[in-house]
Design a protein around this motif. Structure first.
Motif, PDB file in Angstrom:
ATOM      1  N   ASN A 131       0.847  -1.195   0.000  1.00  0.00           N
ATOM      2  CA  ASN A 131       0.000   0.000   0.000  1.00  0.00           C
ATOM      3  C   ASN A 131       0.886   1.249   0.000  1.00  0.00           C
ATOM      4  O   ASN A 131       1.525   1.575   0.999  1.00  0.00           O
ATOM      5  N   GLU A 132       0.929   1.937  -1.118  1.00  0.00           N
ATOM      6  CA  GLU A 132       1.807   3.102  -1.258  1.00  0.00           C
ATOM      7  C   GLU A 132       1.346   4.283  -0.408  1.00  0.00           C
ATOM      8  O   GLU A 132       2.161   5.102   0.020  1.00  0.00           O
ATOM      9  N   SER A 133       0.034   4.394  -0.164  1.00  0.00           N
ATOM     10  CA  SER A 133      -0.446   5.537   0.621  1.00  0.00           C
ATOM     11  C   SER A 133       0.059   5.459   2.059  1.00  0.00           C
ATOM     12  O   SER A 133       0.377   6.493   2.661  1.00  0.00           O
ATOM     13  N   TYR A 134       0.158   4.259   2.621  1.00  0.00           N
ATOM     14  CA  TYR A 134       0.702   4.125   3.969  1.00  0.00           C
ATOM     15  C   TYR A 134       2.162   4.577   4.005  1.00  0.00           C
ATOM     16  O   TYR A 134       2.599   5.266   4.943  1.00  0.00           O
ATOM     17  N   LYS A 135       2.918   4.187   2.997  1.00  0.00           N
ATOM     18  CA  LYS A 135       4.331   4.583   2.945  1.00  0.00           C
ATOM     19  C   LYS A 135       4.474   6.091   2.811  1.00  0.00           C
ATOM     20  O   LYS A 135       5.332   6.712   3.444  1.00  0.00           O
ATOM     21  N   GLU A 136       3.615   6.694   1.972  1.00  0.00           N
ATOM     22  CA  GLU A 136       3.679   8.139   1.781  1.00  0.00           C
ATOM     23  C   GLU A 136       3.281   8.879   3.062  1.00  0.00           C
ATOM     24  O   GLU A 136       3.928   9.863   3.450  1.00  0.00           O
ATOM     25  N   ASN A 137       2.233   8.406   3.735  1.00  0.00           N
ATOM     26  CA  ASN A 137       1.824   9.047   4.983  1.00  0.00           C
ATOM     27  C   ASN A 137       2.890   8.871   6.065  1.00  0.00           C
ATOM     28  O   ASN A 137       3.097   9.773   6.889  1.00  0.00           O
TER      29      ASN A 137
END
Length: 284
Positions: A175-181
């Motif tokens: 999940n890229e959004s978790y990494k970005e957050n």
């Protein structure tokens, strides 16, 4: 006829039904026959009373059918809530998820979805509470950790938000959004001034604070408060637990203020960034 006798008669009738079937071997049937006689004698059951027993198998089948219908209704409400979220109808979505929770309060997804509705409505504390409920039911629920991080970040609780995003990324590494957050939370922490970053290690090494904690824990009144907190938290459903925790926190704060107001004031200055009216340190 008492309720106890109805239960006993229902058990006897059920056991007799099993004796008439072919699923039991002779030894098992003999043991059950002895059990039936013991129950009839022990509860002094007459033939008339035995005739008033309930069909336990039918009752269980009926209950299972009701549970299936209830779960289907809860899922229907959840899906309707999801549709409302897509249409930006966040209050309607909240209502749908709440109804689903009332039907099935053990489903972590419903709490997590309602947390998303809370977040969209700007109700970040409530979103945190729902995420915590979801995680209590399902500790490795990645989406709940991620949504908890969003609500914490919205309140500038970046240390906790970073931990939540980190856990979400561990559970769902694709999940890229978790990494970005997670990256954004780490950036905020790096940009924070020393006064904005709470030094928990320093606080816990403060001798005066340690002495106060020792005195509080040895105080019978505080022991009763902590015991009551644990009991009330365990027995209070849903978001009501947050109110219990807040009440306990207020009581602890009042006790600390009364015991050592100078230390409390020192801790406030250490934790809180200086405001416009606060005394500024001398220039170096």
């Amino acid at each position: 006829m008492s309720e106890i006798k109805i239960v006993a008669a229902s058990i006897v009738n059920f056991l007799r039904q099993q004796l008439e079937g072919e699923s039991l071997n002779s030894d098992s049937k003999e043991s059950i026959e002895v059990g039936v006689q013991c129950i009839e004698t022990g509860f002094e059951l007459s033939q008339e009373e035995l005739s008033k027993g309930i069909d336990l198998l039918q009752l269980i089948r009926q209950q299972r059918g009701n549970d299936t219908v209830d779960r289907a209704e809860a899922e229907k409400l959840k899906n309707e809530g999801n549709d409302c979220m897509k249409a930006d109808k966040f209050r309607e979505a909240f209502d749908k998820y709440t109804k689903a929770i009332k039907i099935d309060p053990r489903n972590a997804v419903y709490y997590c979805n309602r947390a998303a509705a809370h977040f969209k409505l700007g109700e970040h504390e409530a979103a945190i509470a729902d995420c915590m409920e979801a995680l209590a039911l399902q500790p490795n629920y990645g989406k709940a950790h991620g949504r908890l991080g969003l609500a914490l970040a919205a309140l500038d609780r970046n240390v906790e938000a970073r931990a939540s995003f980190d856990r979400a990324a561990q559970l769902d590494p694709d999940n890229e959004s978790y990494k970005e957050n997670l990256r954004l939370a780490e950036e905020k922490l790096l940009q924070a001034s020393p006064r904005e970053t709470l030094d928990l290690g320093g606080l816990l090494q403060n001798p005066a604070l340690l002495n106060m904690a020792t005195e509080m824990l040895s105080n019978p009144n505080m022991q009763n408060l902590i015991s009551g907190l644990m009991n009330n938290t365990a027995s209070t459903p849903g978001s009501g637990r947050m109110n219990v925790l807040l009440e306990a926190s207020q009581a602890l704060a009042q006790h600390m203020q009364a015991a050592n107001p100078e230390l409390v004031d020192q801790l406030r200055r250490q934790v809180r960034p200086p405001g416009p009216g606060d005394e500024q340190p001398p220039a170096q």
